[in-house]
Design a protein around this motif. Structure first.
Motif, PDB file in Angstrom:
ATOM      1  N   MET A 189       8.663 -11.423   2.714  1.00  0.00           N
ATOM      2  CA  MET A 189       8.247 -12.604   2.618  1.00  0.00           C
ATOM      3  C   MET A 189       6.578 -12.681   3.329  1.00  0.00           C
ATOM      4  SD  MET A 189       9.099 -12.350  -0.862  1.00  0.00           S
ATOM      5  CE  MET A 189       7.531 -13.452  -1.314  1.00  0.00           C
ATOM      6  N   ILE A 190       6.590 -12.571   4.578  1.00  0.00           N
ATOM      7  CA  ILE A 190       6.274 -13.234   4.792  1.00  0.00           C
ATOM      8  C   ILE A 190       5.042 -12.001   5.609  1.00  0.00           C
ATOM      9  CG2 ILE A 190       4.975 -13.482   7.344  1.00  0.00           C
ATOM     10  CD1 ILE A 190       7.148 -15.750   7.158  1.00  0.00           C
ATOM     11  N   GLY A 191       5.291 -10.727   5.804  1.00  0.00           N
ATOM     12  CA  GLY A 191       4.590  -9.033   5.950  1.00  0.00           C
ATOM     13  C   GLY A 191       3.767  -9.126   4.686  1.00  0.00           C
ATOM     14  N   THR A 192       4.764  -8.989   3.742  1.00  0.00           N
ATOM     15  CA  THR A 192       4.256  -8.913   2.046  1.00  0.00           C
ATOM     16  C   THR A 192       2.445  -9.650   2.285  1.00  0.00           C
ATOM     17  OG1 THR A 192       5.556  -8.126   1.154  1.00  0.00           O
ATOM     18  CG2 THR A 192       3.816  -8.580  -0.143  1.00  0.00           C
ATOM     19  N   ALA A 193       2.959 -10.936   2.241  1.00  0.00           N
ATOM     20  CA  ALA A 193       1.602 -12.462   2.415  1.00  0.00           C
ATOM     21  C   ALA A 193       0.817 -11.436   3.163  1.00  0.00           C
ATOM     22  CB  ALA A 193       2.603 -13.571   2.419  1.00  0.00           C
ATOM     23  N   LEU A 194       0.774 -11.266   4.620  1.00  0.00           N
ATOM     24  CA  LEU A 194       0.154 -10.949   5.380  1.00  0.00           C
ATOM     25  C   LEU A 194      -0.386  -9.917   5.281  1.00  0.00           C
ATOM     26  CD1 LEU A 194       2.117 -12.039   8.768  1.00  0.00           C
ATOM     27  CD2 LEU A 194      -0.037 -12.945   8.284  1.00  0.00           C
ATOM     28  N   VAL A 195      -0.601  -8.695   4.428  1.00  0.00           N
ATOM     29  CA  VAL A 195      -0.836  -7.071   4.035  1.00  0.00           C
ATOM     30  C   VAL A 195      -1.849  -7.834   2.978  1.00  0.00           C
ATOM     31  CG1 VAL A 195      -0.330  -5.205   3.141  1.00  0.00           C
ATOM     32  CG2 VAL A 195       1.017  -5.897   4.574  1.00  0.00           C
TER      33      VAL A 195
ATOM     34  N   THR B 292       9.078   0.519   3.424  1.00  0.00           N
ATOM     35  CA  THR B 292       8.683  -1.246   2.975  1.00  0.00           C
ATOM     36  C   THR B 292       7.346  -1.171   3.972  1.00  0.00           C
ATOM     37  OG1 THR B 292      10.605  -1.690   3.395  1.00  0.00           O
ATOM     38  CG2 THR B 292       8.735  -3.571   3.085  1.00  0.00           C
ATOM     39  N   ALA B 293       7.255  -0.163   4.928  1.00  0.00           N
ATOM     40  CA  ALA B 293       5.658  -0.268   5.294  1.00  0.00           C
ATOM     41  C   ALA B 293       4.925   0.490   4.431  1.00  0.00           C
ATOM     42  CB  ALA B 293       5.382  -0.505   6.372  1.00  0.00           C
ATOM     43  N   VAL B 294       4.995   1.414   4.345  1.00  0.00           N
ATOM     44  CA  VAL B 294       3.746   2.859   3.217  1.00  0.00           C
ATOM     45  C   VAL B 294       4.088   1.555   1.536  1.00  0.00           C
ATOM     46  CG1 VAL B 294       4.147   5.115   2.148  1.00  0.00           C
ATOM     47  CG2 VAL B 294       5.362   4.389   4.747  1.00  0.00           C
ATOM     48  N   LEU B 295       5.012   1.301   0.940  1.00  0.00           N
ATOM     49  CA  LEU B 295       4.196   0.895  -0.202  1.00  0.00           C
ATOM     50  C   LEU B 295       3.297  -0.358   0.537  1.00  0.00           C
ATOM     51  CD1 LEU B 295       8.187   0.593  -1.403  1.00  0.00           C
ATOM     52  CD2 LEU B 295       6.078   1.821  -1.793  1.00  0.00           C
ATOM     53  N   GLY B 296       3.389  -1.237   1.551  1.00  0.00           N
ATOM     54  CA  GLY B 296       2.220  -2.075   1.915  1.00  0.00           C
ATOM     55  C   GLY B 296       1.188  -1.617   1.823  1.00  0.00           C
ATOM     56  N   LEU B 297       1.102  -0.423   2.582  1.00  0.00           N
ATOM     57  CA  LEU B 297       0.245   0.701   2.777  1.00  0.00           C
ATOM     58  C   LEU B 297      -0.725   0.880   1.620  1.00  0.00           C
ATOM     59  CD1 LEU B 297      -2.406   1.014   4.691  1.00  0.00           C
ATOM     60  CD2 LEU B 297      -0.703   3.503   5.147  1.00  0.00           C
ATOM     61  N   LEU B 298       0.186   1.540   0.880  1.00  0.00           N
ATOM     62  CA  LEU B 298      -0.211   2.049  -0.736  1.00  0.00           C
ATOM     63  C   LEU B 298      -0.441   0.601  -1.495  1.00  0.00           C
ATOM     64  CD1 LEU B 298      -0.614   4.005  -2.777  1.00  0.00           C
ATOM     65  CD2 LEU B 298       2.334   3.406  -3.281  1.00  0.00           C
ATOM     66  N   ALA B 299       0.291  -0.090  -1.237  1.00  0.00           N
ATOM     67  CA  ALA B 299      -0.735  -1.451  -1.718  1.00  0.00           C
ATOM     68  C   ALA B 299      -1.912  -2.122  -1.401  1.00  0.00           C
ATOM     69  CB  ALA B 299       0.363  -2.936  -2.101  1.00  0.00           C
ATOM     70  N   PHE B 300      -2.106  -2.244  -0.141  1.00  0.00           N
ATOM     71  CA  PHE B 300      -3.527  -1.496   0.726  1.00  0.00           C
ATOM     72  C   PHE B 300      -4.591  -1.595   0.273  1.00  0.00           C
ATOM     73  CE2 PHE B 300      -6.478  -1.427   3.818  1.00  0.00           C
ATOM     74  CZ  PHE B 300      -6.784  -2.910   4.678  1.00  0.00           C
ATOM     75  N   LEU B 301      -4.841  -0.404   0.201  1.00  0.00           N
ATOM     76  CA  LEU B 301      -5.041   0.887  -0.060  1.00  0.00           C
ATOM     77  C   LEU B 301      -5.591   0.720  -1.382  1.00  0.00           C
ATOM     78  CD1 LEU B 301      -4.049   3.780   1.509  1.00  0.00           C
ATOM     79  CD2 LEU B 301      -6.099   2.552   1.920  1.00  0.00           C
ATOM     80  N   LEU B 302      -4.377   0.511  -1.981  1.00  0.00           N
ATOM     81  CA  LEU B 302      -5.198   0.360  -3.995  1.00  0.00           C
ATOM     82  C   LEU B 302      -6.245  -1.221  -3.545  1.00  0.00           C
ATOM     83  CD1 LEU B 302      -1.371   1.055  -5.756  1.00  0.00           C
ATOM     84  CD2 LEU B 302      -3.646   2.422  -5.752  1.00  0.00           C
ATOM     85  N   TYR B 303      -5.988  -2.112  -3.830  1.00  0.00           N
ATOM     86  CA  TYR B 303      -6.747  -3.212  -3.899  1.00  0.00           C
ATOM     87  C   TYR B 303      -7.948  -3.000  -3.037  1.00  0.00           C
ATOM     88  CZ  TYR B 303      -8.266  -8.537  -4.047  1.00  0.00           C
ATOM     89  OH  TYR B 303      -8.880  -9.621  -4.477  1.00  0.00           O
TER      90      TYR B 303
ATOM     91  N   TYR C 149      -9.178  -0.908  -5.278  1.00  0.00           N
ATOM     92  CA  TYR C 149      -9.963  -1.611  -6.563  1.00  0.00           C
ATOM     93  C   TYR C 149     -11.391  -2.175  -6.044  1.00  0.00           C
ATOM     94  CZ  TYR C 149     -11.008  -6.226  -9.077  1.00  0.00           C
ATOM     95  OH  TYR C 149     -11.343  -7.318  -9.916  1.00  0.00           O
ATOM     96  N   THR C 150     -11.442  -2.305  -5.081  1.00  0.00           N
ATOM     97  CA  THR C 150     -12.469  -3.007  -4.803  1.00  0.00           C
ATOM     98  C   THR C 150     -13.951  -1.921  -4.589  1.00  0.00           C
ATOM     99  OG1 THR C 150     -11.336  -4.602  -3.317  1.00  0.00           O
ATOM    100  CG2 THR C 150     -13.755  -4.491  -2.816  1.00  0.00           C
ATOM    101  N   LEU C 151     -13.147  -0.410  -4.260  1.00  0.00           N
ATOM    102  CA  LEU C 151     -15.324  -0.326  -4.220  1.00  0.00           C
ATOM    103  C   LEU C 151     -15.118   0.760  -4.436  1.00  0.00           C
ATOM    104  CD1 LEU C 151     -14.306   0.735   0.260  1.00  0.00           C
ATOM    105  CD2 LEU C 151     -16.006  -0.896  -1.078  1.00  0.00           C
ATOM    106  N   TRP C 152     -14.230   1.177  -5.749  1.00  0.00           N
ATOM    107  CA  TRP C 152     -14.784   2.239  -6.739  1.00  0.00           C
ATOM    108  C   TRP C 152     -14.598   1.270  -8.216  1.00  0.00           C
ATOM    109  CZ3 TRP C 152     -11.313   4.209 -10.090  1.00  0.00           C
ATOM    110  CH2 TRP C 152     -11.414   5.795 -10.966  1.00  0.00           C
ATOM    111  N   PHE C 153     -13.431   1.103  -8.086  1.00  0.00           N
ATOM    112  CA  PHE C 153     -12.393   0.596 -10.134  1.00  0.00           C
ATOM    113  C   PHE C 153     -13.870  -1.038 -10.432  1.00  0.00           C
ATOM    114  CE2 PHE C 153      -9.534  -1.255 -13.103  1.00  0.00           C
ATOM    115  CZ  PHE C 153      -9.800  -0.069 -13.986  1.00  0.00           C
ATOM    116  N   LYS C 154     -13.721  -1.368  -9.188  1.00  0.00           N
ATOM    117  CA  LYS C 154     -14.812  -2.344  -9.949  1.00  0.00           C
ATOM    118  C   LYS C 154     -16.417  -2.101  -9.446  1.00  0.00           C
ATOM    119  CE  LYS C 154     -15.076  -7.477  -7.377  1.00  0.00           C
ATOM    120  NZ  LYS C 154     -14.129  -8.042  -6.446  1.00  0.00           N
ATOM    121  N   ARG C 155     -16.587  -1.490  -9.016  1.00  0.00           N
ATOM    122  CA  ARG C 155     -18.132  -0.809  -8.790  1.00  0.00           C
ATOM    123  C   ARG C 155     -18.744   0.210 -10.396  1.00  0.00           C
ATOM    124  NH1 ARG C 155     -16.721  -2.830  -4.753  1.00  0.00           N
ATOM    125  NH2 ARG C 155     -18.656  -3.699  -3.327  1.00  0.00           N
ATOM    126  N   GLN C 156     -17.274   0.693 -10.785  1.00  0.00           N
ATOM    127  CA  GLN C 156     -17.144   1.645 -11.701  1.00  0.00           C
ATOM    128  C   GLN C 156     -17.440   1.880 -13.536  1.00  0.00           C
ATOM    129  OE1 GLN C 156     -19.614   4.842 -10.580  1.00  0.00           O
ATOM    130  NE2 GLN C 156     -19.447   4.093  -8.721  1.00  0.00           N
TER     131      GLN C 156
END
Length: 171
Positions: free
Chosen positions: A68-74, A133-144, A148-155
């Motif tokens: 939970m703490i690791g997920t919250a930090l990511v 678990t870390a790979v999935l955290g990285l994937l979630a980080f990259l997706l958001y 989402y931020t650099l592509w989806f929101k702007r396009q």
């Protein structure tokens, strides 16, 4: 040390306002972290209940706490980078134009360092549980933070649909 340098060295300020811990907390968007942490906790709990190897004793609660703490930090890291990337857009909206990321109260290099430190701590915690678990955290980080931020929101206008699911649209 040069006495002139010592005299001119001041705490980080913008327009006479000191940067506070609250500014850094707000930069990490605690509402998003809390709502998504509740979903993550529910997922962890269901997985634990359905597992054939249900843990006994404090070990499972230690793993859950680290997860939970690791997920919250990511998540915090990804929202800090979201604020960093959206500074220009946020400056144009009445609701967001006074954010510390927009006004310069928290300078961009500090935002990047803060986001990177949050992410590094989170990824280390998640990797201590399992590499996947870390790979999935990285994937979630990259997706958001990136997709989402650099592509989806702007396009795409469909970005509003995902914001509506997060309860972020305001009339």
């Amino acid at each position: 040390m040069n006495s002139n340098a010592a005299r001119t060295e001041q705490p980080m300020k913008h327009n006479g306002n000191r940067v506070t811990v609250k500014d850094f907390i707000i930069l990490a968007k605690p509402g998003i972290i809390i709502s998504n942490s509740l979903a993550a906790l529910g997922g962890f709990w269901i997985a634990w209940l359905q597992s054939e190897r249900t843990g006994e004793g404090p070990g499972i609660f230690a793993a859950m706490t680290i997860a939970m703490i690791g997920t919250a930090l990511v998540m915090a890291s990804s929202t800090v980078f979201n604020n960093f990337f959206d500074r220009g857009m946020d400056a144009k909206m009445a609701r967001t134009r006074t954010r510390a990321s927009v006004t310069g109260k928290i300078p961009p290099p500090v935002m990047i360092l803060y986001g990177a430190c949050l992410g590094a701590c989170g990824f280390i915690m998640l990797a201590s549980l399992h590499v996947l678990t870390a790979v999935l955290g990285l994937l979630a980080f990259l997706l958001y933070a990136v997709v989402y931020t650099l592509w989806f929101k702007r396009q795409s206008v469909w970005a509003h649909l995902s914001a509506a699911f997060r309860g972020r649209l305001r009339p």
